[in-house]
Scaffold this motif. Sequence first.
Motif, PDB file in Angstrom:
ATOM      1  N   GLN A 106      28.136  -2.415  -4.845  1.00  0.00           N
ATOM      2  CA  GLN A 106      29.228  -1.817  -4.427  1.00  0.00           C
ATOM      3  C   GLN A 106      28.060  -0.277  -3.783  1.00  0.00           C
ATOM      4  O   GLN A 106      27.491   0.071  -4.947  1.00  0.00           O
ATOM      5  N   VAL A 107      28.061  -0.369  -2.962  1.00  0.00           N
ATOM      6  CA  VAL A 107      28.247   0.862  -2.222  1.00  0.00           C
ATOM      7  C   VAL A 107      28.670   1.181  -1.450  1.00  0.00           C
ATOM      8  O   VAL A 107      29.604   1.015  -0.362  1.00  0.00           O
ATOM      9  N   LEU A 108      29.042   3.196  -1.623  1.00  0.00           N
ATOM     10  CA  LEU A 108      30.151   3.371  -0.768  1.00  0.00           C
ATOM     11  C   LEU A 108      28.985   4.588   0.261  1.00  0.00           C
ATOM     12  O   LEU A 108      28.087   5.718  -0.727  1.00  0.00           O
ATOM     13  N   ARG A 124      18.670   4.457   2.911  1.00  0.00           N
ATOM     14  CA  ARG A 124      17.744   3.480   2.996  1.00  0.00           C
ATOM     15  C   ARG A 124      17.242   3.064   2.002  1.00  0.00           C
ATOM     16  O   ARG A 124      16.567   1.478   2.047  1.00  0.00           O
ATOM     17  N   ARG A 125      16.411   3.919   1.458  1.00  0.00           N
ATOM     18  CA  ARG A 125      15.446   2.941  -0.064  1.00  0.00           C
ATOM     19  C   ARG A 125      16.224   2.110  -0.154  1.00  0.00           C
ATOM     20  O   ARG A 125      16.008   1.358  -1.021  1.00  0.00           O
ATOM     21  N   THR A 126      17.676   2.832  -1.050  1.00  0.00           N
ATOM     22  CA  THR A 126      18.128   2.180  -1.866  1.00  0.00           C
ATOM     23  C   THR A 126      18.896   0.542  -1.228  1.00  0.00           C
ATOM     24  O   THR A 126      18.665  -0.592  -1.836  1.00  0.00           O
ATOM     25  N   LEU A 127      19.223   0.537   0.149  1.00  0.00           N
ATOM     26  CA  LEU A 127      19.611  -0.717   0.768  1.00  0.00           C
ATOM     27  C   LEU A 127      18.614  -1.552   1.036  1.00  0.00           C
ATOM     28  O   LEU A 127      18.114  -2.659  -0.307  1.00  0.00           O
ATOM     29  N   ARG A 128      17.355  -1.026   0.715  1.00  0.00           N
ATOM     30  CA  ARG A 128      16.028  -1.788   1.119  1.00  0.00           C
ATOM     31  C   ARG A 128      15.697  -2.244  -0.261  1.00  0.00           C
ATOM     32  O   ARG A 128      15.041  -3.656  -0.277  1.00  0.00           O
ATOM     33  N   LYS A 129      15.685  -1.501  -1.633  1.00  0.00           N
ATOM     34  CA  LYS A 129      15.803  -2.341  -2.833  1.00  0.00           C
ATOM     35  C   LYS A 129      16.436  -3.216  -3.115  1.00  0.00           C
ATOM     36  O   LYS A 129      15.742  -4.307  -3.351  1.00  0.00           O
ATOM     37  N   LEU A 130      18.000  -3.120  -2.944  1.00  0.00           N
ATOM     38  CA  LEU A 130      17.994  -4.367  -3.315  1.00  0.00           C
ATOM     39  C   LEU A 130      17.948  -5.770  -2.396  1.00  0.00           C
ATOM     40  O   LEU A 130      18.500  -6.038  -2.543  1.00  0.00           O
ATOM     41  N   VAL A 136      23.055  -8.322  -2.332  1.00  0.00           N
ATOM     42  CA  VAL A 136      24.174  -8.129  -2.048  1.00  0.00           C
ATOM     43  C   VAL A 136      24.784  -6.645  -1.347  1.00  0.00           C
ATOM     44  O   VAL A 136      25.787  -7.223  -2.362  1.00  0.00           O
ATOM     45  N   PRO A 137      24.560  -6.056  -0.903  1.00  0.00           N
ATOM     46  CA  PRO A 137      24.714  -5.108  -0.791  1.00  0.00           C
ATOM     47  C   PRO A 137      26.399  -5.068  -0.568  1.00  0.00           C
ATOM     48  O   PRO A 137      26.844  -5.182   0.708  1.00  0.00           O
TER      49      PRO A 137
END
Length: 374
Positions: A106-108, A124-130, A136-137
């Motif tokens: 979950q990403v807000l 961007r760093r968090t999403l790329r790592k996920l 799936v974010p």
Amino acid sequence: MACGRDSVFGMVLVIKVGSNVATDERGCPRAEVLERIVAQAAGLHAEGADVVLVTSGAISRGMHLLGLDARPSAMAELQASSAVGQGRLYAEYGELFAAHGIKTAQVLLTLRDVLDRISYLNARRTLRKLLDWRVVPVINENDTTATDEIGFGDNDGLAALIAITLKADQLVLVSDVDALYTSDPKRDPENARPVRLVEKLAELDHLQIGESTTAIGSGGMASKVNAARMATDGGVPVAICSGYDDDALERAVKGDQAIGTHFLPHEDPLSSFKIWIRWGLKTQGHVLVDRPAAEALRARGASLLPVGIVGVHGEFAAGDAVEITGDDGTIAKGICNYGSDEIERIKGLQSERVRELMPHATDEAVHRNNLVLT
Ligand code: GLU
């Protein structure tokens, strides 16, 4: 893209699901619809795509959980309703993806998070790592702290900026309408024709794009076209497709132009700095220019010199963003090297004369590197 894609392996896909797709008008989850969307997303994931899901529907889920009959109108109630609904909305997606063996996160986020340099880099760093982890974010706007998309957009703009942030290969806006139409199909069923391919957004200038929204979401065709403009400016192809069909999402991702509406990306995409100028910076004033300056800006994206300026509206400081306007409307937006008081003093003057008055001033009122044509 015009001929379709055989493989999605290695592609980053941002899929945005609207409130009307995720829930019905009372805020009940559309379980079968979501199941089909997640099944298609999971299929694309299994084919090697990285999938990011941006979903609205927290407010409407909250409405249902709180027993409200209609979407509240007060902002605090919308925000609180979203806080009630978000956990459930996310949990529903989490379970549906888990049934396909896919983990979710979950990403807000808010528009500000994606437009502010530091939080943009963090997001961007968090999403790329996920995505590296094949998670799936599942993203929604953080309605507790931001209200941008509640007012207008239903997450269309947020999804576009996320797609640009991730340099996505495709943004798909999954909607309760199956395409952009030449006129409103509800009001004008005889003449309304689906637009299948938009090579340049200017092709749509003659259409009356409806701003109408629905009982539960704040999106509409205008916000979708706006999102398409942002994303294609940033080099990301966009498709609009129906959320209610079995395979529309998959076909839209694969570039099937028999369904949906497909927007081709700009051949010469804007840099992230120019995206930030265009969509992130608040306009603080207007600089009015004469015809030769308007032509130089339009034809060559030239810098704006004081000699071409005929007037100024609003009060702003050097370093603020201004809109540059000609006789026939807005031409560009950029960061102004002078404050509004200074512009009043130097408008219409040749550069030598400006230097006499202000020896340390730069020649350009708005340098071409800090300017984006609108
Ligand atoms: N974040 C909001 C939601 O999920 C956006 C949609 C809206 O405008 O209702 O409900």
